[in-house]
Design an enzyme around this catalytic site. Structure first.
Site, PDB file in Angstrom:
ATOM      1  N   THR A  13     -12.131  -1.167  -4.164  1.00 16.40           N
ATOM      2  CA  THR A  13     -13.007  -1.975  -3.301  1.00 16.40           C
ATOM      3  C   THR A  13     -14.298  -2.350  -4.026  1.00 16.40           C
ATOM      4  O   THR A  13     -14.743  -3.499  -3.977  1.00 16.40           O
ATOM      5  CB  THR A  13     -13.388  -1.142  -2.053  1.00 16.40           C
ATOM      6  OG1 THR A  13     -12.228  -0.460  -1.631  1.00 16.40           O
ATOM      7  CG2 THR A  13     -13.915  -1.976  -0.942  1.00 16.40           C
ATOM      8  N   VAL A  14     -14.917  -1.383  -4.698  1.00 17.96           N
ATOM      9  CA  VAL A  14     -16.197  -1.657  -5.363  1.00 17.96           C
ATOM     10  C   VAL A  14     -15.976  -2.425  -6.667  1.00 17.96           C
ATOM     11  O   VAL A  14     -16.655  -3.428  -6.936  1.00 17.96           O
ATOM     12  CB  VAL A  14     -16.974  -0.339  -5.628  1.00 17.96           C
ATOM     13  CG1 VAL A  14     -18.310  -0.634  -6.311  1.00 17.96           C
ATOM     14  CG2 VAL A  14     -17.199   0.419  -4.325  1.00 17.96           C
ATOM     15  N   ALA A  43      -9.918  -1.817 -16.570  1.00 19.08           N
ATOM     16  CA  ALA A  43      -8.862  -0.813 -16.731  1.00 19.08           C
ATOM     17  C   ALA A  43      -8.312  -0.422 -15.372  1.00 19.08           C
ATOM     18  O   ALA A  43      -9.077  -0.075 -14.457  1.00 19.08           O
ATOM     19  CB  ALA A  43      -9.431   0.415 -17.437  1.00 19.08           C
ATOM     20  N   LYS A 103     -20.476  10.388  -7.600  1.00 18.90           N
ATOM     21  CA  LYS A 103     -21.379  11.478  -7.179  1.00 18.90           C
ATOM     22  C   LYS A 103     -20.807  12.861  -7.450  1.00 18.90           C
ATOM     23  O   LYS A 103     -21.518  13.773  -7.849  1.00 18.90           O
ATOM     24  CB  LYS A 103     -21.739  11.338  -5.691  1.00 18.90           C
ATOM     25  CG  LYS A 103     -20.585  11.562  -4.733  1.00 18.90           C
ATOM     26  CD  LYS A 103     -20.483  10.505  -3.700  1.00 18.90           C
ATOM     27  CE  LYS A 103     -19.800   9.316  -4.301  1.00 18.90           C
ATOM     28  NZ  LYS A 103     -19.413   8.256  -3.440  1.00 18.90           N
ATOM     29  N   GLU A 127     -27.143   4.528  -9.716  1.00 25.36           N
ATOM     30  CA  GLU A 127     -27.725   4.184  -8.410  1.00 25.36           C
ATOM     31  C   GLU A 127     -26.670   4.211  -7.291  1.00 25.36           C
ATOM     32  O   GLU A 127     -26.951   4.628  -6.159  1.00 25.36           O
ATOM     33  CB  GLU A 127     -28.360   2.792  -8.485  1.00 25.36           C
ATOM     34  CG  GLU A 127     -29.117   2.383  -7.242  1.00 25.36           C
ATOM     35  CD  GLU A 127     -30.281   3.315  -6.952  1.00 25.36           C
ATOM     36  OE1 GLU A 127     -31.258   3.308  -7.697  1.00 25.36           O
ATOM     37  OE2 GLU A 127     -30.206   4.079  -5.951  1.00 25.36           O
ATOM     38  N   VAL A 130     -25.500   7.533  -4.831  1.00 21.88           N
ATOM     39  CA  VAL A 130     -26.145   8.051  -3.609  1.00 21.88           C
ATOM     40  C   VAL A 130     -26.540   6.892  -2.709  1.00 21.88           C
ATOM     41  O   VAL A 130     -27.337   6.032  -3.091  1.00 21.88           O
ATOM     42  CB  VAL A 130     -27.418   8.874  -3.939  1.00 21.88           C
ATOM     43  CG1 VAL A 130     -27.986   9.486  -2.661  1.00 21.88           C
ATOM     44  CG2 VAL A 130     -27.119   9.949  -4.963  1.00 21.88           C
ATOM     45  N   GLU A 188     -11.459   8.115   6.021  1.00 28.64           N
ATOM     46  CA  GLU A 188     -10.291   8.289   5.155  1.00 28.64           C
ATOM     47  C   GLU A 188      -9.186   9.033   5.906  1.00 28.64           C
ATOM     48  O   GLU A 188      -9.470   9.788   6.837  1.00 28.64           O
ATOM     49  CB  GLU A 188     -10.676   9.158   3.937  1.00 28.64           C
ATOM     50  CG  GLU A 188     -11.854   8.662   3.146  1.00 28.64           C
ATOM     51  CD  GLU A 188     -11.483   7.551   2.176  1.00 28.64           C
ATOM     52  OE1 GLU A 188     -10.283   7.352   1.933  1.00 28.64           O
ATOM     53  OE2 GLU A 188     -12.406   6.879   1.703  1.00 28.64           O
ATOM     54  N   LYS A 203     -24.375  14.419  -2.980  1.00 28.05           N
ATOM     55  CA  LYS A 203     -25.535  13.527  -2.984  1.00 28.05           C
ATOM     56  C   LYS A 203     -26.834  14.333  -2.847  1.00 28.05           C
ATOM     57  O   LYS A 203     -27.851  14.024  -3.477  1.00 28.05           O
ATOM     58  CB  LYS A 203     -25.400  12.510  -1.855  1.00 28.05           C
ATOM     59  CG  LYS A 203     -24.222  11.550  -2.082  1.00 28.05           C
ATOM     60  CD  LYS A 203     -23.849  10.791  -0.825  1.00 28.05           C
ATOM     61  CE  LYS A 203     -22.690   9.819  -1.068  1.00 28.05           C
ATOM     62  NZ  LYS A 203     -22.127   9.266   0.179  1.00 28.05           N
ATOM     63  N   GLY A 300     -19.070   0.595   1.027  1.00 34.41           N
ATOM     64  CA  GLY A 300     -18.533  -0.763   1.118  1.00 34.41           C
ATOM     65  C   GLY A 300     -18.597  -1.448  -0.233  1.00 34.41           C
ATOM     66  O   GLY A 300     -19.440  -1.123  -1.072  1.00 34.41           O
TER      67      GLY A 300
END
Ligand code: HSE
Length: 435
Positions: A13-14, A43, A103, A127, A130, A188, A203, A300
């Site tokens: 997703t990211v 990858a 994290k 960045e 967290v 999840e 975190k 997200g």
């Protein structure tokens, strides 16, 4: 214009949003970084898996080592400990900077990664690890480098905040909300990392290390999740002017650092009380700046990609112009306090006999353990039926709110209350945050 070669590890997703934004925002990112952030490969485990149309499939590769070897910046978005850790170390060995959102890896192996980055004289940025898009790592590492931080309190897990918020606004129980959240894709299929507090603990460890310039590992954070929070806990909190939130808390005490993740009663007047749904927020208290709050989307694709890209721009500008990201700063080297020494206000709710002397007995137990009471509320309740059908005990509901007390003293207090002949049961014990 120079080009800085960016290797993306992971296309979930990211990763998908990072690839899309690198392409769509190329002109702006180039102007800000002083170099074109040239995505040279992505990858993935399975080249043939279905992908978002934004992904240029010619960039996909399964040869991670070759991709890393040709990169100036490696963006690691695989998650988990291995192989992410090995790939990051490989990137440093090749002289590439690393941007990660991992994290769990940072909380477990942060010092090793920082050392490897410093040895290679490259950057380690995280960045996105967290609170997603919320720039709290930058805030702690750079914006507040001139101040002395005393506390960091955060809602850093969106899944649990969504669940507790639904329970609060709709009066539903935990299992029902969790099942619905899973159906809608907000939680999840295996919700353990979120609902049992481990994601927040990782975190918390990262935030505490940054805030107090000391090493705090994830396993030094005391963790309590939200599975045991009931609809009745929530409605009692509402009646008393609180909301229940899963709070990652890191505080500097005289003898060291207190680091906990636990459901807490947050007064309605506290800024964290107004954080709803899946949003994240981190309150930082600093001696000169006083209280600051960082708020936004903690998860997200696009919000997390925003944090990844800002790190990539910073790393690229160092490659072009020199300089480096802040190194690990652990000069204060404060110890992490055992949970027994952590201090909090508490609310203890009891069912007690409605009889002469009960308040003397209960307050006496608090006093003998050195726990100071700040307020007591009493409601006459009902006659408990004996199991054999005989008339039982006349009970009332007692709510005792304490001043700040050590965890160990509170534990002793509740153990002795359980044994008291006046006490029919302890209904709940919860930490209370100051307004
Ligand atoms: N699962 C996390 C959350 C996001 O619910 O906030 C990633 O850390």
């Amino acid at each position: 214009m120079e080009d800085v070669k960016v290797a993306l590890l992971g296309c979930g997703t990211v990763g998908t949003q990072v690839a899309r934004l690198l392409d769509e925002q190329a002109a702006d990112l180039t102007a800000r970084a002083g170099a074109w952030l040239h995505l040279t490969g992505i990858a993935v485990r399975d080249i043939d898996a279905p992908r978002d149309p934004a992904i240029d499939r010619t960039l996909l590769t399964t040869d991670v080592s070759e991709l890393i070897a040709g990169a100036n910046i490696v963006v690691e978005l695989i998650g988990g400990i291995e192989p992410a850790r090995s790939y990051i170390l490989e990137a440093f060995e090749h002289g590439a900077s690393v941007v990660t959102g991992n994290k769990a890896l940072l909380a477990a192996h942060g010092p090793e990664l920082y050392e490897a980055a410093a040895r290679a004289d490259v950057d380690l940025y995280y960045e996105a690890a967290v609170a997603g898009a919320v720039p709290v790592v930058y805030g702690l590492r750079e914006s507040l480098a001139g101040d002395r931080i005393t506390a960091v309190l955060g809602i850093v897990n969106g899944t649990t905040n969504y669940i507790l918020d639904e329970m609060t606004t709709k009066g539903l129980d935990f299992d029902g909300v969790l099942a619905e959240a899973q159906r809608l894709g907000f939680a999840e299929a295996d919700p353990t990392a979120d609902v049992d507090g481990f994601d927040a603990a990782a975190k918390c460890a990262i935030l505490a290390s940054l805030a107090f310039h000391s090493r705090v590992a994830m396993d030094q954070v005391h963790v309590e999740g939200i599975r045991s929070v009931t609809a009745e806990d929530i409605s009692a909190a509402t009646r008393a002017g609180y909301v229940i939130k899963l709070i990652a808390s890191a505080k500097r005490r005289e003898t060291g650092i207190e680091a906990t993740v636990a459901p807490m009663l947050i007064p309605n007047s506290h800024p964290l009380a107004s954080v709803h749904g899946p949003f994240n927020a981190v309150v930082i208290e600093a001696e000169a700046a006083d209280r600051l709050m960082f708020y936004g989307r903690g998860a997200g694709g696009a919000p997390t990609a925003s944090a990844v890209l800002s790190d990539a721009v910073a790393a690229a500008s160092h490659i072009v112009e020199g300089g480096h990201a802040p190194r690990e700063l652990i000069y204060a080297d404060l110890p992490v306090l055992p949970i027994e020494e952590s201090v909090s206000r508490y609310q203890v709710e009891l069912a007690v006999d409605d009889t002469v002397g009960v308040l003397t007995e209960v307050s006496g137990i608090f006093a003998r353990n050195g726990v100071s009471i700040s307020a007591v509320g009493q409601e006459h309740e009902r006659v408990l039926q004996g199991e054999d059908g005989l008339p039982g005990r006349a009970v009332c509901h007692l709510t005792v709110t304490t001043h700040a007390a050590p965890y160990a003293a509170l534990q002793q207090t509740t153990a002795q209350l359980e044994e008291s002949r006046y006490v029919a049961g302890i209904r709940r014990v919860m930490r209370v945050e100051e307004a």
